[in-house]
Design an enzyme around this catalytic site. Structure first.
Site, mmCIF file in Angstrom:
data_model
loop_
_atom_site.group_PDB
_atom_site.id
_atom_site.type_symbol
_atom_site.label_atom_id
_atom_site.label_comp_id
_atom_site.label_asym_id
_atom_site.label_seq_id
_atom_site.Cartn_x
_atom_site.Cartn_y
_atom_site.Cartn_z
ATOM 1 N N THR A 125 0.826 -1.209 0.000
ATOM 2 C CA THR A 125 0.000 0.000 0.000
ATOM 3 C C THR A 125 0.860 1.260 0.000
ATOM 4 O O THR A 125 1.990 1.246 0.516
ATOM 5 C CB THR A 125 -0.913 -0.013 1.250
ATOM 6 O OG1 THR A 125 -1.419 1.300 1.484
ATOM 7 C CG2 THR A 125 -0.152 -0.419 2.515
ATOM 8 N N ASP A 126 0.300 2.331 -0.525
ATOM 9 C CA ASP A 126 1.021 3.621 -0.481
ATOM 10 C C ASP A 126 1.142 4.129 0.962
ATOM 11 O O ASP A 126 1.942 5.025 1.241
ATOM 12 C CB ASP A 126 0.316 4.669 -1.356
ATOM 13 C CG ASP A 126 -1.106 5.004 -0.915
ATOM 14 O OD1 ASP A 126 -1.659 4.302 -0.030
ATOM 15 O OD2 ASP A 126 -1.679 5.972 -1.453
ATOM 16 N N GLU A 127 0.357 3.530 1.887
ATOM 17 C CA GLU A 127 0.380 4.011 3.276
ATOM 18 C C GLU A 127 1.718 3.743 3.957
ATOM 19 O O GLU A 127 2.010 4.330 5.002
ATOM 20 C CB GLU A 127 -0.789 3.415 4.074
ATOM 21 C CG GLU A 127 -2.122 3.801 3.463
ATOM 22 C CD GLU A 127 -3.341 3.465 4.309
ATOM 23 O OE1 GLU A 127 -3.239 3.399 5.527
ATOM 24 O OE2 GLU A 127 -4.420 3.294 3.698
ATOM 25 N N TYR A 153 -1.456 -0.494 11.218
ATOM 26 C CA TYR A 153 -1.691 -1.166 9.921
ATOM 27 C C TYR A 153 -0.541 -0.891 8.958
ATOM 28 O O TYR A 153 0.089 -1.816 8.423
ATOM 29 C CB TYR A 153 -3.025 -0.706 9.306
ATOM 30 C CG TYR A 153 -3.116 -0.986 7.814
ATOM 31 C CD1 TYR A 153 -3.186 -2.295 7.349
ATOM 32 C CD2 TYR A 153 -3.114 0.054 6.876
ATOM 33 C CE1 TYR A 153 -3.248 -2.555 5.972
ATOM 34 C CE2 TYR A 153 -3.172 -0.201 5.510
ATOM 35 C CZ TYR A 153 -3.236 -1.510 5.068
ATOM 36 O OH TYR A 153 -3.280 -1.774 3.708
ATOM 37 N N LYS A 157 2.441 -3.336 7.303
ATOM 38 C CA LYS A 157 2.649 -3.542 5.861
ATOM 39 C C LYS A 157 4.074 -3.142 5.469
ATOM 40 O O LYS A 157 4.708 -3.803 4.645
ATOM 41 C CB LYS A 157 1.635 -2.713 5.045
ATOM 42 C CG LYS A 157 0.189 -3.133 5.182
ATOM 43 C CD LYS A 157 -0.120 -4.517 4.628
ATOM 44 C CE LYS A 157 -0.068 -4.566 3.111
ATOM 45 N NZ LYS A 157 -0.497 -5.906 2.594
ATOM 46 N N GLY A 278 -3.785 9.990 14.885
ATOM 47 C CA GLY A 278 -2.642 9.937 13.953
ATOM 48 C C GLY A 278 -3.041 10.014 12.491
ATOM 49 O O GLY A 278 -2.281 9.595 11.614
HETATM 50 P P1 NAD Z 1 -9.914 -7.037 2.871
HETATM 51 O O1 NAD Z 1 -9.840 -6.748 4.323
HETATM 52 O O2 NAD Z 1 -11.158 -6.736 2.113
HETATM 53 O O3 NAD Z 1 -9.604 -8.596 2.638
HETATM 54 C C1 NAD Z 1 -8.603 -9.282 3.314
HETATM 55 C C2 NAD Z 1 -8.788 -10.774 3.079
HETATM 56 O O4 NAD Z 1 -7.707 -11.461 3.732
HETATM 57 C C3 NAD Z 1 -10.095 -11.322 3.668
HETATM 58 O O5 NAD Z 1 -10.702 -12.208 2.743
HETATM 59 C C4 NAD Z 1 -9.630 -12.084 4.908
HETATM 60 O O6 NAD Z 1 -10.462 -13.191 5.246
HETATM 61 C C5 NAD Z 1 -8.243 -12.535 4.471
HETATM 62 N N1 NAD Z 1 -7.368 -12.799 5.634
HETATM 63 C C6 NAD Z 1 -7.148 -11.998 6.705
HETATM 64 N N2 NAD Z 1 -6.303 -12.595 7.559
HETATM 65 C C7 NAD Z 1 -5.948 -13.778 6.998
HETATM 66 C C8 NAD Z 1 -5.082 -14.821 7.398
HETATM 67 N N3 NAD Z 1 -4.430 -14.772 8.562
HETATM 68 N N4 NAD Z 1 -4.947 -15.895 6.584
HETATM 69 C C9 NAD Z 1 -5.620 -15.960 5.406
HETATM 70 N N5 NAD Z 1 -6.462 -15.000 4.988
HETATM 71 C C10 NAD Z 1 -6.616 -13.928 5.769
HETATM 72 O O7 NAD Z 1 -8.666 -6.300 2.237
HETATM 73 P P2 NAD Z 1 -8.488 -5.606 0.801
HETATM 74 O O8 NAD Z 1 -8.956 -4.208 0.884
HETATM 75 O O9 NAD Z 1 -9.007 -6.512 -0.251
HETATM 76 O O10 NAD Z 1 -6.891 -5.554 0.722
HETATM 77 C C11 NAD Z 1 -6.161 -6.643 0.179
HETATM 78 C C12 NAD Z 1 -4.677 -6.308 0.219
HETATM 79 O O11 NAD Z 1 -4.431 -5.119 -0.512
HETATM 80 C C13 NAD Z 1 -4.140 -6.056 1.636
HETATM 81 O O12 NAD Z 1 -2.863 -6.646 1.724
HETATM 82 C C14 NAD Z 1 -4.052 -4.540 1.727
HETATM 83 O O13 NAD Z 1 -3.013 -4.159 2.590
HETATM 84 C C15 NAD Z 1 -3.739 -4.179 0.285
HETATM 85 N N6 NAD Z 1 -4.186 -2.848 -0.162
HETATM 86 C C16 NAD Z 1 -5.475 -2.450 0.035
HETATM 87 C C17 NAD Z 1 -5.890 -1.199 -0.446
HETATM 88 C C18 NAD Z 1 -7.323 -0.753 -0.304
HETATM 89 O O14 NAD Z 1 -7.624 0.399 -0.654
HETATM 90 N N7 NAD Z 1 -8.248 -1.571 0.155
HETATM 91 C C19 NAD Z 1 -4.975 -0.353 -1.091
HETATM 92 C C20 NAD Z 1 -3.652 -0.797 -1.252
HETATM 93 C C21 NAD Z 1 -3.281 -2.047 -0.793
HETATM 94 P P1 TYD Z 2 -10.538 4.306 4.813
HETATM 95 O O1 TYD Z 2 -11.526 3.888 3.777
HETATM 96 O O2 TYD Z 2 -10.580 3.660 6.152
HETATM 97 O O3 TYD Z 2 -9.087 4.123 4.143
HETATM 98 P P2 TYD Z 2 -7.633 4.601 4.677
HETATM 99 O O4 TYD Z 2 -7.734 5.075 6.054
HETATM 100 O O5 TYD Z 2 -6.838 3.330 4.582
HETATM 101 O O6 TYD Z 2 -7.193 5.643 3.714
HETATM 102 O O7 TYD Z 2 -10.660 5.867 5.041
HETATM 103 C C1 TYD Z 2 -10.479 6.770 3.965
HETATM 104 C C2 TYD Z 2 -10.562 8.175 4.534
HETATM 105 O O8 TYD Z 2 -11.889 8.412 5.001
HETATM 106 C C3 TYD Z 2 -9.657 8.386 5.718
HETATM 107 O O9 TYD Z 2 -9.114 9.709 5.651
HETATM 108 C C4 TYD Z 2 -10.568 8.261 6.923
HETATM 109 C C5 TYD Z 2 -11.901 8.763 6.395
HETATM 110 N N1 TYD Z 2 -13.098 8.151 6.972
HETATM 111 C C6 TYD Z 2 -14.127 8.952 7.495
HETATM 112 O O10 TYD Z 2 -14.035 10.195 7.486
HETATM 113 N N2 TYD Z 2 -15.224 8.355 8.023
HETATM 114 C C7 TYD Z 2 -15.371 7.004 8.081
HETATM 115 O O11 TYD Z 2 -16.397 6.501 8.622
HETATM 116 C C8 TYD Z 2 -14.327 6.190 7.539
HETATM 117 C C9 TYD Z 2 -14.433 4.691 7.555
HETATM 118 C C10 TYD Z 2 -13.214 6.804 6.986
#
Ligand code: NAD
Ligand code: TYD
Length: 339
Positions: A125-127, A153, A157, A278
């Site tokens: 992730t970019d985070e 988190y 990562k 944070g």
């Molecule tokens: P999500 O939370 O929707 O899905 C996570 C999945 O991993 C779930 O199906 C869960 O059951 C499974 N899981 C969790 N713990 C596990 C374990 N111990 N063993 C096996 N499976 C397990 O997450 P997402 O949003 O689909 O993100 C997927 C990946 O992409 C993550 O690694 C996240 O860091 C990365 N990512 C997400 C975003 C975003 O915007 N959502 C952006 C950049 C990177």
């Molecule tokens: P989120 O979807 O949790 O992604 P991330 O924190 O990984 O970027 O949140 C996106 C942005 O939205 C973040 O700045 C937090 C804000 N946010 C709210 O203002 N209200 C909410 O209920 C949630 C879930 C997020």
């Protein structure tokens, strides 16, 4: 080609599996997922019986289960999505983030070393770069930006990314890492900003914006991320990190107002609630490297992507009603009531 996809029952992993089944129908896809609160087997209803798809319920931290699966299936490539992914939950309880995101990644890479693979791809992730100030809009994250994670988190990562690069250097494990910005689209768990706001707005509930809502994220439609990972798997260079961005910086408050407008709901539903601890101010990704080296860029305009997403949530109420009817209620109360 056999692909092991971890975390495939979650948001991005499931979109990736659907994308790959269509794009490479000759591939065999194995999804390993623990089915935590974020994993949903019903997402796979349409592909469960496909001859080139197998689902295995297991924890990436369970070394024996992971080794057994590698022994049985001998996958060629691993695409590692499995993670605890929600910043707010990591603030409440960091332990499971360290376990799954760091230890789980190490266990998988140990299995890759033991049984041999042609590529381990870490979905990051970019985070991991921390955040950028609001008053310097020209600053973007590049692959050279130092890791400076803010939340448990993102720190977990970043730790996993360091381990992945260490396994490459030490054991010559063929790895790649992608660091993507905020995804949105179908099948996203409604704890994240966009689906939470869509569902609350549909139900006429208040829309909880943290702080003033001025924080900026760079939003990308999930399928664009899937396309980029597919490209990295096939054309990316071992040991390299690739940033993936949406070229679409938006303030949270503007997203929430747009969702109200598109759903015909009043902005009076918006409530400003206590800020996240944070809270990162701004994410913005420079994806010049993947554009120049692999020819990828995001194609979907946000106006279209958000419409698709809203339509998906309108058309798939059963999918999310099942979620919000369960344990999610307790989560919501804990995080939002009296916030
Ligand atoms: P999500 O939370 O929707 O899905 C996570 C999945 O991993 C779930 O199906 C869960 O059951 C499974 N899981 C969790 N713990 C596990 C374990 N111990 N063993 C096996 N499976 C397990 O997450 P997402 O949003 O689909 O993100 C997927 C990946 O992409 C993550 O690694 C996240 O860091 C990365 N990512 C997400 C975003 C975003 O915007 N959502 C952006 C950049 C990177
Ligand atoms: P989120 O979807 O949790 O992604 P991330 O924190 O990984 O970027 O949140 C996106 C942005 O939205 C973040 O700045 C937090 C804000 N946010 C709210 O203002 N209200 C909410 O209920 C949630 C879930 C997020």
């Amino acid at each position: 080609m056999k692909l092991l996809i971890t975390g495939g029952a979650g948001f991005i992993g499931s979109n990736f599996i659907f994308y790959m089944l269509k794009k490479h129908p000759e591939y065999y896809m194995i999804c390993l997922d623990k089915l935590t609160y974020a994993g949903n087997l019903s997402t796979f209803a349409s592909v469960m019986d496909s001859p080139n798809f197998r689902f295995v319920k297991a924890d990436v931290c369970d070394r024996m289960a992971v080794y057994r699966l590698f022994e049985e299936e001998q996958p060629d490539m691993v695409v590692h999505f499995a993670a605890e992914s929600h910043v707010d939950r990591s603030i409440e309880a960091p332990d499971i983030f360290l376990q799954t995101n760091i230890i789980g990644t190490a266990v998988l890479m140990d299995a890759c070393r033991k049984y041999g693979i042609t590529r381990f791809h870490q979905v990051s992730t970019d985070e991991v770069y921390g955040d950028l100030p609001l008053d310097r809009p020209n600053l973007l994250f590049t692959e050279e930006t130092p890791l400076h994670a803010s939340s448990p988190y993102s720190a977990s990562k970043a730790s996993a990314d360091l381990l992945v690069l260490a396994y490459h250097r030490t054991y010559a494990l063929p790895v790649t890492i992608s660091r993507c910005s905020n995804n949105y689209g179908p099948y996203q768990f409604p704890e994240k900003l966009i689906p939470l706001m869509i569902i609350n707005a549909l139900k006429g509930k208040s829309l909880p914006v943290y702080g003033k809502g001025f924080n900026i994220r760079d939003w990308i439609y999930v399928e664009e991320h899937c396309k980029a990972i597919d490209l990295i798997l096939h054309e990316g260079k071992n040991g390299e990190v690739y940033n993936i961005g949406g070229d679409n910086e938006m303030r949270n408050i503007d997203i929430v107002k747009l969702i109200c407008k598109l759903l015909g709901k009043p902005e009076s539903l918006i409530t400003y609630v206590a800020d996240r601890k944070g809270h990162d101010m701004r994410y913005a990704v420079d994806f010049t490297k993947i554009r120049n080296e692999l020819g990828w860029k995001p194609e979907m305009k946000f106006e279209d992507g958000i419409q698709n997403t809203i339509h998906w949530y309108l058309d798939n109420k059963t999918w999310w009603e099942e979620i919000i009817g369960g344990e999610y209620q307790n989560y919501y109360e804990k995080m939002y009531v009296c916030r």
